[in-house]
Each structure stands twice: as C-alpha cells, then as structure tokens.
Write a protein that holds these residues in place. Structure first.
Motif, PDB file in Angstrom:
ATOM      1  N   PHE A  40      24.704  45.072  23.436  1.00 30.55           N
ATOM      2  CA  PHE A  40      25.666  44.647  24.620  1.00 30.55           C
ATOM      3  C   PHE A  40      26.249  43.335  24.976  1.00 30.55           C
ATOM      4  CE2 PHE A  40      26.608  44.476  29.533  1.00 30.55           C
ATOM      5  CZ  PHE A  40      27.553  45.501  29.481  1.00 30.55           C
ATOM      6  N   ARG A  41      25.075  42.266  24.649  1.00 31.77           N
ATOM      7  CA  ARG A  41      25.040  40.950  24.539  1.00 31.77           C
ATOM      8  C   ARG A  41      26.312  40.640  23.761  1.00 31.77           C
ATOM      9  NH1 ARG A  41      22.480  36.621  26.926  1.00 31.77           N
ATOM     10  NH2 ARG A  41      20.882  38.067  27.569  1.00 31.77           N
ATOM     11  N   LEU A  42      26.162  41.072  22.509  1.00 29.60           N
ATOM     12  CA  LEU A  42      27.142  40.450  21.401  1.00 29.60           C
ATOM     13  C   LEU A  42      28.260  41.018  21.630  1.00 29.60           C
ATOM     14  CD1 LEU A  42      24.855  40.636  18.122  1.00 29.60           C
ATOM     15  CD2 LEU A  42      25.691  38.556  19.353  1.00 29.60           C
ATOM     16  N   VAL A  43      28.423  42.061  22.011  1.00 23.24           N
ATOM     17  CA  VAL A  43      29.793  42.859  22.286  1.00 23.24           C
ATOM     18  C   VAL A  43      30.655  42.115  23.544  1.00 23.24           C
ATOM     19  CG1 VAL A  43      31.063  44.795  23.381  1.00 23.24           C
ATOM     20  CG2 VAL A  43      29.356  45.272  21.518  1.00 23.24           C
ATOM     21  N   MET A  44      29.869  41.780  24.381  1.00 24.16           N
ATOM     22  CA  MET A  44      30.427  40.954  25.381  1.00 24.16           C
ATOM     23  C   MET A  44      30.993  39.446  24.793  1.00 24.16           C
ATOM     24  SD  MET A  44      30.507  41.696  28.561  1.00 24.16           S
ATOM     25  CE  MET A  44      30.027  42.677  30.019  1.00 24.16           C
ATOM     26  N   ILE A  45      30.021  38.748  24.116  1.00 24.49           N
ATOM     27  CA  ILE A  45      30.620  37.481  23.882  1.00 24.49           C
ATOM     28  C   ILE A  45      31.825  37.694  22.734  1.00 24.49           C
ATOM     29  CG2 ILE A  45      29.854  35.494  22.377  1.00 24.49           C
ATOM     30  CD1 ILE A  45      27.161  36.088  23.584  1.00 24.49           C
TER      31      ILE A  45
ATOM     32  N   LEU B 267      45.019  29.943  41.357  1.00 19.86           N
ATOM     33  CA  LEU B 267      44.641  31.151  41.644  1.00 19.86           C
ATOM     34  C   LEU B 267      43.866  31.734  40.372  1.00 19.86           C
ATOM     35  CD1 LEU B 267      45.119  32.561  44.494  1.00 19.86           C
ATOM     36  CD2 LEU B 267      47.023  33.697  43.279  1.00 19.86           C
ATOM     37  N   CYS B 268      44.478  31.428  39.268  1.00 17.99           N
ATOM     38  CA  CYS B 268      43.897  32.133  37.902  1.00 17.99           C
ATOM     39  C   CYS B 268      42.374  31.487  37.645  1.00 17.99           C
ATOM     40  CB  CYS B 268      44.658  31.820  36.733  1.00 17.99           C
ATOM     41  SG  CYS B 268      45.811  33.069  36.694  1.00 17.99           S
ATOM     42  N   ILE B 269      42.471  30.090  37.972  1.00 18.36           N
ATOM     43  CA  ILE B 269      41.063  29.299  37.875  1.00 18.36           C
ATOM     44  C   ILE B 269      39.984  29.840  38.786  1.00 18.36           C
ATOM     45  CG2 ILE B 269      40.053  26.920  38.044  1.00 18.36           C
ATOM     46  CD1 ILE B 269      42.546  25.691  36.977  1.00 18.36           C
ATOM     47  N   GLY B 270      40.359  30.174  40.006  1.00 16.15           N
ATOM     48  CA  GLY B 270      39.582  30.493  40.846  1.00 16.15           C
ATOM     49  C   GLY B 270      38.959  31.990  40.679  1.00 16.15           C
ATOM     50  N   MET B 271      40.007  32.842  40.305  1.00 10.81           N
ATOM     51  CA  MET B 271      39.505  34.099  39.775  1.00 10.81           C
ATOM     52  C   MET B 271      38.418  34.137  38.644  1.00 10.81           C
ATOM     53  SD  MET B 271      41.825  37.227  38.483  1.00 10.81           S
ATOM     54  CE  MET B 271      41.928  36.265  36.865  1.00 10.81           C
ATOM     55  N   SER B 272      38.949  33.281  37.591  1.00 17.58           N
ATOM     56  CA  SER B 272      38.052  33.123  36.682  1.00 17.58           C
ATOM     57  C   SER B 272      36.624  32.639  36.797  1.00 17.58           C
ATOM     58  CB  SER B 272      38.647  32.186  35.487  1.00 17.58           C
ATOM     59  OG  SER B 272      39.933  32.477  35.204  1.00 17.58           O
ATOM     60  N   VAL B 273      36.527  31.787  37.858  1.00 18.42           N
ATOM     61  CA  VAL B 273      35.323  31.378  38.229  1.00 18.42           C
ATOM     62  C   VAL B 273      34.329  32.441  38.897  1.00 18.42           C
ATOM     63  CG1 VAL B 273      33.908  29.802  39.949  1.00 18.42           C
ATOM     64  CG2 VAL B 273      35.919  28.778  38.545  1.00 18.42           C
ATOM     65  N   VAL B 274      35.253  33.251  39.363  1.00 22.99           N
ATOM     66  CA  VAL B 274      34.450  34.410  40.355  1.00 22.99           C
ATOM     67  C   VAL B 274      33.994  35.487  39.225  1.00 22.99           C
ATOM     68  CG1 VAL B 274      35.033  36.298  41.776  1.00 22.99           C
ATOM     69  CG2 VAL B 274      35.796  34.391  42.314  1.00 22.99           C
ATOM     70  N   VAL B 275      34.817  35.851  38.245  1.00 23.38           N
ATOM     71  CA  VAL B 275      34.700  36.892  37.520  1.00 23.38           C
ATOM     72  C   VAL B 275      33.438  36.071  36.366  1.00 23.38           C
ATOM     73  CG1 VAL B 275      35.173  38.057  35.299  1.00 23.38           C
ATOM     74  CG2 VAL B 275      36.954  37.883  37.355  1.00 23.38           C
ATOM     75  N   LEU B 276      33.546  34.855  35.928  1.00 17.28           N
ATOM     76  CA  LEU B 276      32.239  34.270  35.177  1.00 17.28           C
ATOM     77  C   LEU B 276      31.148  34.368  35.908  1.00 17.28           C
ATOM     78  CD1 LEU B 276      34.133  31.791  33.127  1.00 17.28           C
ATOM     79  CD2 LEU B 276      33.381  33.823  31.889  1.00 17.28           C
ATOM     80  N   GLY B 277      31.155  34.024  37.149  1.00 17.24           N
ATOM     81  CA  GLY B 277      29.994  34.091  37.957  1.00 17.24           C
ATOM     82  C   GLY B 277      29.534  35.221  38.019  1.00 17.24           C
ATOM     83  N   MET B 278      30.241  36.223  38.246  1.00 15.96           N
ATOM     84  CA  MET B 278      29.749  37.656  38.423  1.00 15.96           C
ATOM     85  C   MET B 278      29.137  38.062  37.270  1.00 15.96           C
ATOM     86  SD  MET B 278      31.829  40.949  39.334  1.00 15.96           S
ATOM     87  CE  MET B 278      32.313  41.420  37.625  1.00 15.96           C
ATOM     88  N   PHE B 279      29.608  37.979  36.064  1.00 17.05           N
ATOM     89  CA  PHE B 279      28.970  38.279  34.909  1.00 17.05           C
ATOM     90  C   PHE B 279      27.718  37.684  34.489  1.00 17.05           C
ATOM     91  CE2 PHE B 279      32.906  40.753  34.226  1.00 17.05           C
ATOM     92  CZ  PHE B 279      32.373  42.193  33.617  1.00 17.05           C
ATOM     93  N   THR B 280      27.762  36.284  34.835  1.00 21.66           N
ATOM     94  CA  THR B 280      26.443  35.647  34.471  1.00 21.66           C
ATOM     95  C   THR B 280      25.285  36.071  35.540  1.00 21.66           C
ATOM     96  OG1 THR B 280      28.114  33.810  34.497  1.00 21.66           O
ATOM     97  CG2 THR B 280      25.758  33.196  33.761  1.00 21.66           C
ATOM     98  N   PHE B 281      25.940  36.131  36.527  1.00 18.40           N
ATOM     99  CA  PHE B 281      24.663  36.423  37.645  1.00 18.40           C
ATOM    100  C   PHE B 281      24.269  37.708  37.577  1.00 18.40           C
ATOM    101  CE2 PHE B 281      22.724  36.283  41.896  1.00 18.40           C
ATOM    102  CZ  PHE B 281      22.101  35.089  41.975  1.00 18.40           C
TER     103      PHE B 281
END
Ligand code: ADP
Ligand code: MG
Lengths: 244, 279
Positions: B225-230, B144-158
C-alpha cells in the motif's frame, strides 16, 4: 462474571427478525463453536458481538476486563481484499490500531507484537510478500496474526477454514486449538460439525427455530446433536474409504 | 525549444499554472488509491458531472465567484452518493449514473436556454474538457490550491494507517474501534473539493482520469500500500508536469494532454508488470 453474556438477544435486518431470544454466555478460556446452516444468521451474530450492528432486542454485556474493541476478528473473506496491494507486514500491523488512539505511527512495542504473532503462526518469512499473492491458507494465517495483534483475550472467527483444502484445514484448527490452550477465548463459526465436536467445548446451534446452547456433551445427547453425530460417523467412514 | 520554454516561464501565470497543475494531480492521485481500492472510482466521475451542472447554474445566475455555489453543491452530492452506496436497499451504481447524467443534461440545457454568451458551444467545451482557463488563474486560486494540498497531504500523513485499515477491511477497522464512517465522509468531502478545483485544470469530464490513472498504473507494478501511494503520487506529478510542458510547446489542450501522458505511463507499467510476471 463471564467474559461475554447475551441475554434474550434478537437479530435481524430492517425489521425482519432472523434469530429470536438468544441466550448464552462465554467464560474466559472457553472454546465456543457456533453451528447452523447457511443464512441462519451466524455472521450477523458475530457482527453484532463486534458492535458493527445493534441487536433488535436484548443486550450484550462484556466482562469488566474485556473492552469491545479488544476482540480479535477473523472475517469471512470478502472479494475486495483479494486483489488489494498490501504487504503482509502492513496487514498484520493494522491489527494494532485499537491501541494507537490519535498517534499517527506504530510504536516499537506494536511492531514487536506483530513480529511475535507472525512467528507464532509461522508466517515470518512472508513479511515483505504481497497479501494477494499468498495461498488461501497463508492469507488466513495473516488475518489471524492481525487478529492476535488486536487481542490477547478473545478471538471471533467467522468460517476460518472455508475454501481451504483438508490438510490446511486441520493445520488451521490445530493452530486455533493451540491459541485456546494459551488461554484465548475462541468463538468460532463453522458448519463443519465434525470439527465443532472435535475441538470445541461449547456449542451454540442456530437454526430457524430450535436453538441449543450448552456443553458439547449435552449437545451430543440432543436429537439434532445425535443426527449430526450420525452424519459425522458416516463422513468418517466415507473418508476412510477414500484413503484406501 | 528551451528558449521557448524560458520565454514562457517569464510569465507568472505560467508558473501558477504549473504549480496548481502539479498540486491538483498530487491530491487526486492520493485520493485515487483509496477510491479505486474501495470501488468508489465512479464517485469521482459522478461528482465531476454534478460539478458541471452546478457550474452551469452559477453561470446562468451570473455569479462572479462560482466557487461559492459549485463547492457546496458538490460536497452535498458527495455525502449523498456515499450514503447511497452504503445503503444496500438502493442500487448504488444506478442511482449514481442517474444523478451524473441528469446533472450533465440539466447543466447543458440551462446553459443553452439562459446563457447570454455568444459562444455557448465553446463555453460548454471549456467546462467539460478544461481549457486555457488554467492560464487565467489568479493568486486566490493558487492559494486555494496550496491550502487544499496542505489539508490533503496532512490528512494522508496523519491518518495514513487508519486510512489503510478502513480501505483494506472496513469491518475489521470498525470492530477495533476506528470510526470508519467518519473517514469515509472525510474522503468524500475532500474528493468533492479536489474535483471542483481540478475542473479549472482538466475540465469535468477528464478529472476522473487524474484520480484513476496514477493509482491503477502504480498498482500494476507495486505490491504494498505504501509503495502504491508513493508511486501514484510520483506518477501523477511527473505526468502533470510533462503534460503541461508538452501542451505549451505543441499548443495542445492542457487537460487532454495530461491524460494522454497518463495513458502512456499506464501502458508502460502494464508492459513492465507483464514482463515481471513472466520472469
Ligand atoms: N446487509 C444485509 N441486509 C439484509 N439482510 C441481510 C444482510 N446480510 C445478511 N442478511 C440476511 O440475513 C440472513 C443471515 O445472514 P448471515 O448472518 O450472513 O448468515 P450465515 O453467516 O449464517 O450464513 C440471511 O438470510 C441474509 O440474507
Ligand atoms: Mg456467514
């Protein structure tokens, strides 16, 4: 047809009408100045033109060559932005988003456009700087560069010189005039009558009751216009005395 | 010490715990940057209390899979809170405080009156501050956690640039045709999901620390913003790992230890930014 046409527009919040029966149109290349006291609904009108709000009545039409999302917008500054960690480059680039659709990155053209607009406004040296560390005048230039990325046709400026000192104010006005001479339609909110009369070619005066829309020359002949020119003359005299 | 750690790493549940901890910290920190900048950090706090209340209801009803109740309730609360904060008529912060304290009180009341458990105080403490339940994760939780992380990371990349635009200047973003309301809704729903999953790790009272601390630490030093995110993501991962290892070695509570490490990092970054300003 004109670039933008408002017919019988009324604006307001939750049933309370602020402006009634507003009629005006803007042609390509015009420089319209919207004047009026605080709280009369100038910002509300700008937001409605941008499609952020719906008018209570009436309708707003855009000419065929102008899409509503193709308008550049310089907002009245808000507090949230002031401590935001964003580089100048990031802010300017974000003006391009109306063209990018679902694409998750900026194209080469969009980056070049951002560079060009920064050069035009003389802020290319600030590219890597943090937006919040710039002076008020520099911040306004950054936001103007962002607006220029969004449009080549029409700019809506909401009190672009509020809070700037006199010298920077004049520079800002001249920059806007230069953009207008390059063919961009300008719609600017201001309560600085002197500037409105100096730079604009059309005036829309919003007040709680009387409304005026027409060319500058006609405006100066009306009662309110006369009262304002008197005021401007007095201010000019006052300024001269200060200089001495 | 190394021996002790090596011994722990033999157990799969320790590996699961580390993986889940890191993923949750990562997701919270990414969301945290937007939430803090949009002045929505209080939403994280409010939602965690709502999740606690929902957890109490699930416990009282003796539902085995508590997620089925807790997740929908929290997501609905997130959507309502977001609406409330955008509606100028209702004072956003007051109604939020009402909901969050209300949920806390009702939750505790329900647990006290109806619970069949002999150790109510212990149960409540566990839900509020997290506990060893991080070590009782099963493989479903991990996926569940892996799935959610994929969604969150995907959202922030896309949607990275759009999220930046909506966070920086919502009106301008809307004027240029970005559906800002949809992004706000998406962020609220994902925040609710992350919070519900994170409750297992740090408990409902400490989850907003995972959301806020990495973001404000990063904002002390970095200016884009980018550096703060990273930076926020890196800080969160490092703090989560360090916190969990310390808690294994020193037998301290997991959630509180992670938050303590975050506080130390925040202090260090504050000092760095003060020094940089002086130069
Ligand atoms: N979000 C809002 N909700 C309700 N009333 C508002 C809102 N924003 C502005 N107003 C009211 O509308 C009027 C016009 O505001 P505004 O357009 O900002 O004026 P201006 O820009 O001319 O100073 C004011 O009386 C203000 O109180
Ligand atoms: Mg205004």
């Amino acid at each position: 047809m004109s670039q933008l046409k408002c017919s019988d527009v009324s604006l307001g919040y939750e049933g309370r009408t602020i402006i009634k029966h507003l009629n005006f149109e803007v042609n390509a290349g015009d420089y319209l100045c919207i004047v009026g006291e605080n709280g009369t609904g100038k910002s509300t009108l700008i937001k409605t033109l941008l499609g952020l709000r719906q008018p209570l009545e009436g309708n707003i039409e855009f000419g065929e060559e102008l899409k509503p999302t193709e308008i550049g917008y310089l907002p009245q500054q808000t507090m949230v932005q002031r401590d935001f960690p964003a580089s100048v480059w990031e802010v300017v680039l974000s003006g391009n988003l109306n063209k990018s659709g679902f694409r998750p990155f900026y194209s080469k053209e969009e980056k070049e456009r951002a560079e060009a607009n920064m050069c035009k406004l003389g802020i290319e040296d600030f590219k890597k700087r943090c937006y919040r560390d710039l002076s008020g005048g520099q911040q306004q230039r950054v936001l103007l560069a962002r607006a220029l990325c969004a449009t080549g046709k029409m700019l809506l400026l909401d009190e672009p010189v509020a809070g700037l000192d006199p010298k920077i104010t004049v520079e800002m006005y001249e920059l806007i005039q230069k953009l207008n001479e390059e063919g961009i339609t300008i719609i600017m909110v201001s309560h600085d009558m002197a500037a409105a009369c100096n730079y604009a070619d059309h005036i829309l005066h919003i007040a709680h009751k009387p409304l005026f829309f027409g060319t500058k020359e006609e405006y100066l002949k009306t009662e309110t216009g006369k009262a304002f020119t008197e005021l401007v003359k007095m201010e000019a005299l006052g300024d001269d005395e200060d200089d001495r | 010490m190394i021996d002790k750690l090596a011994l722990y790493f033999e157990y799969p549940f320790v590996k699961y715990a580390l993986l889940v901890g890191v993923l949750i910290a990562l997701c919270s920190s990414l969301l945290g940057v937007t939430l803090v900048l949009k002045r929505f950090s209080f939403i994280g706090d409010g939602l965690s209390h709502v999740a606690f209340g929902a957890m109490a209801v699930a416990a009282v009803l003796n539902i085995t899979n508590q997620m089925l109740i807790v997740l929908p309730i929290t997501v609905v609360a997130a959507v309502l809170l977001l609406r409330g904060s955008q509606n100028a008529k209702i004072k956003g912060d007051a109604s939020l405080a009402m909901i969050s304290v209300g949920a806390l009180a009702i939750g505790y009341l329900l647990l006290n009156v109806f619970s069949t458990s002999t150790n109510i105080a212990g149960d409540v403490c566990t839900t509020l501050f997290g506990s060893t339940s991080i070590l009782t994760l099963n493989i479903t939780d991990v996926w569940l956690c892996i799935g959610m992380s994929v969604v969150v990371l995907g959202m922030f990349t896309f949607f990275y640039h759009k999220i930046f635009a909506v966070t920086f200047d919502e009106n301008f973003a809307k004027a240029t045709g970005i559906k800002a309301d949809r992004y706000n809704l998406m962020i609220a729903i994902i925040t609710a999901t992350v919070i519900v999953l994170a409750m297992k790790l740090v408990g409902s009272l400490l989850i907003s620390a995972l959301i806020i601390f990495p973001a404000i630490s990063a904002m002390r030093v970095f200016k884009s913003f980018r550096l703060v995110m990273i930076a926020s993501a890196v800080i969160a991962v490092v703090c989560a790992l360090a916190g969990m290892l310390i808690s294994i070695l020193a037998a301290t509570p997991v959630g509180a230890t992670i938050v303590a490490v975050n506080i130390v990092v925040f202090a260090i970054f504050s000092v760095i930014s003060a020094i940089v300003l002086k130069l």
